[in-house]
Design a protein around this motif. Structure first.
Motif, short mmCIF file in Angstrom:
data_model
loop_
_atom_site.label_atom_id
_atom_site.label_comp_id
_atom_site.label_asym_id
_atom_site.label_seq_id
_atom_site.Cartn_x
_atom_site.Cartn_y
_atom_site.Cartn_z
N LYS A 1 0.87 -1.17 0.00
CA LYS A 1 0.00 0.00 0.00
C LYS A 1 0.91 1.22 0.00
CE LYS A 1 -4.23 1.90 1.79
NZ LYS A 1 -5.33 1.74 2.75
N LEU A 2 0.78 2.03 -1.03
CA LEU A 2 1.64 3.19 -1.20
C LEU A 2 1.17 4.35 -0.31
CD1 LEU A 2 1.82 3.03 -5.10
CD2 LEU A 2 3.51 2.16 -3.45
N ASP A 3 2.03 5.33 -0.14
CA ASP A 3 1.70 6.49 0.67
C ASP A 3 0.48 7.24 0.11
OD1 ASP A 3 3.85 5.90 2.32
OD2 ASP A 3 5.22 7.20 1.21
N SER A 4 0.25 7.13 -1.18
CA SER A 4 -0.89 7.78 -1.83
C SER A 4 -2.22 7.11 -1.50
CB SER A 4 -0.70 7.77 -3.34
OG SER A 4 -0.75 6.43 -3.83
N ARG B 1 6.82 -12.18 -18.39
CA ARG B 1 7.82 -12.72 -19.32
C ARG B 1 9.13 -11.93 -19.35
NH1 ARG B 1 5.73 -16.14 -24.01
NH2 ARG B 1 3.78 -16.86 -23.16
N GLY B 2 9.04 -10.62 -19.29
CA GLY B 2 10.25 -9.81 -19.41
C GLY B 2 10.87 -9.37 -18.11
N GLY B 3 10.31 -9.82 -16.98
CA GLY B 3 10.84 -9.42 -15.67
C GLY B 3 9.72 -9.25 -14.67
N ILE B 4 9.80 -8.20 -13.87
CA ILE B 4 8.79 -7.91 -12.85
C ILE B 4 8.00 -6.69 -13.32
CG2 ILE B 4 8.38 -7.23 -10.46
CD1 ILE B 4 10.99 -8.79 -9.80
N GLU B 5 6.68 -6.83 -13.33
CA GLU B 5 5.81 -5.73 -13.74
C GLU B 5 4.97 -5.29 -12.55
OE1 GLU B 5 3.66 -6.47 -17.36
OE2 GLU B 5 5.47 -7.17 -18.40
N VAL B 6 4.31 -4.14 -12.70
CA VAL B 6 3.50 -3.58 -11.62
C VAL B 6 2.21 -2.99 -12.18
CG1 VAL B 6 4.70 -1.35 -11.71
CG2 VAL B 6 3.49 -2.02 -9.61
N VAL B 7 1.12 -3.16 -11.42
CA VAL B 7 -0.15 -2.51 -11.70
C VAL B 7 -0.60 -1.84 -10.40
CG1 VAL B 7 -0.91 -4.04 -13.57
CG2 VAL B 7 -1.44 -4.64 -11.20
N THR B 8 -1.47 -0.84 -10.51
CA THR B 8 -1.97 -0.17 -9.32
C THR B 8 -3.49 -0.16 -9.32
OG1 THR B 8 -1.88 2.01 -10.39
CG2 THR B 8 0.06 1.34 -9.09
N SER B 9 -4.04 0.01 -8.12
CA SER B 9 -5.49 0.03 -7.93
C SER B 9 -5.80 0.89 -6.70
CB SER B 9 -6.01 -1.38 -7.72
OG SER B 9 -7.35 -1.38 -7.26
N THR B 10 -6.94 1.53 -6.70
CA THR B 10 -7.32 2.32 -5.53
C THR B 10 -7.86 1.47 -4.40
OG1 THR B 10 -9.50 2.73 -6.48
CG2 THR B 10 -7.80 4.41 -6.85
N ASN B 11 -8.35 0.25 -4.72
CA ASN B 11 -8.92 -0.59 -3.66
C ASN B 11 -8.23 -1.94 -3.49
OD1 ASN B 11 -9.86 -2.11 -5.81
ND2 ASN B 11 -11.99 -1.48 -5.57
N GLU C 1 13.67 4.89 6.94
CA GLU C 1 13.96 6.20 6.34
C GLU C 1 12.90 6.59 5.31
OE1 GLU C 1 16.36 3.70 6.30
OE2 GLU C 1 17.39 4.44 8.10
N GLY C 2 11.96 5.67 5.03
CA GLY C 2 10.87 5.97 4.10
C GLY C 2 11.14 5.61 2.65
N LYS C 3 12.21 4.86 2.38
CA LYS C 3 12.53 4.45 1.01
C LYS C 3 12.00 3.04 0.77
CE LYS C 3 16.59 7.31 0.60
NZ LYS C 3 17.95 7.43 0.14
N TRP C 4 11.52 2.81 -0.45
CA TRP C 4 11.06 1.49 -0.85
C TRP C 4 12.23 0.71 -1.43
CZ3 TRP C 4 6.36 -0.15 0.47
CH2 TRP C 4 5.37 0.81 0.76
#
Length: 123
Positions: A53-56, A66-76, A108-111
């Motif tokens: 869960k991001l700070d936002s 297939r090409g590595g690690i991907e990311v998607v986002t969602s509000t819920n 320190e707040g870094k991901w």
């Protein structure tokens, strides 16, 4: 079902796991963090999930593709996932597997993301 990722958010526990046979992600929920019930299943184009869960307030779901690690986002964290984008790309194409993301937020707040790189078995 493999590699569960669990997060506590909005007064409940959510567990995301990969279903290799279907190529999908399964979401189960729990009130106590011990007993989970399947809520839904969805496809984002990959498997072996990690959720944060991001700070936002948005959820970021990282997964192996297939090409590595991907990311998607969602509000819920359940529906309406964004289009995927590459988070970590394989530098050797199909010769290596980049997978198993694990993400922490430092004091320190870094991901920071830890992940596995291995030679592809089809090589």
């Amino acid at each position: 079902v493999l590699d569960p990722a669990v997060i506590e958010a909005d007064n409940e526990w959510k567990m995301y796991t990969g279903d290799i046979e279907r190529g999908s992600i399964v979401l189960a929920k729990s009130n106590d963090g011990l007993n989970f019930v399947k809520e839904t299943e969805f496809n984002v184009g990959g498997n072996v999930p990690e959720i944060v869960k991001l700070d936002s307030g948005k959820y970021a779901l990282y997964f192996c593709a297939r090409g590595g690690i991907e990311v998607v986002t969602s509000t819920n964290g359940v529906f309406s996932w964004s289009s995927s984008s590459v988070a970590i790309e394989s530098t050797r194409g199909r010769e290596e597997i980049v997978c198993d993301p694990s993400i922490i937020k430092t004091k320190e707040g870094k991901w920071v993301m830890y992940y596995k790189i291995q030679e592809s078995p089809t090589r």
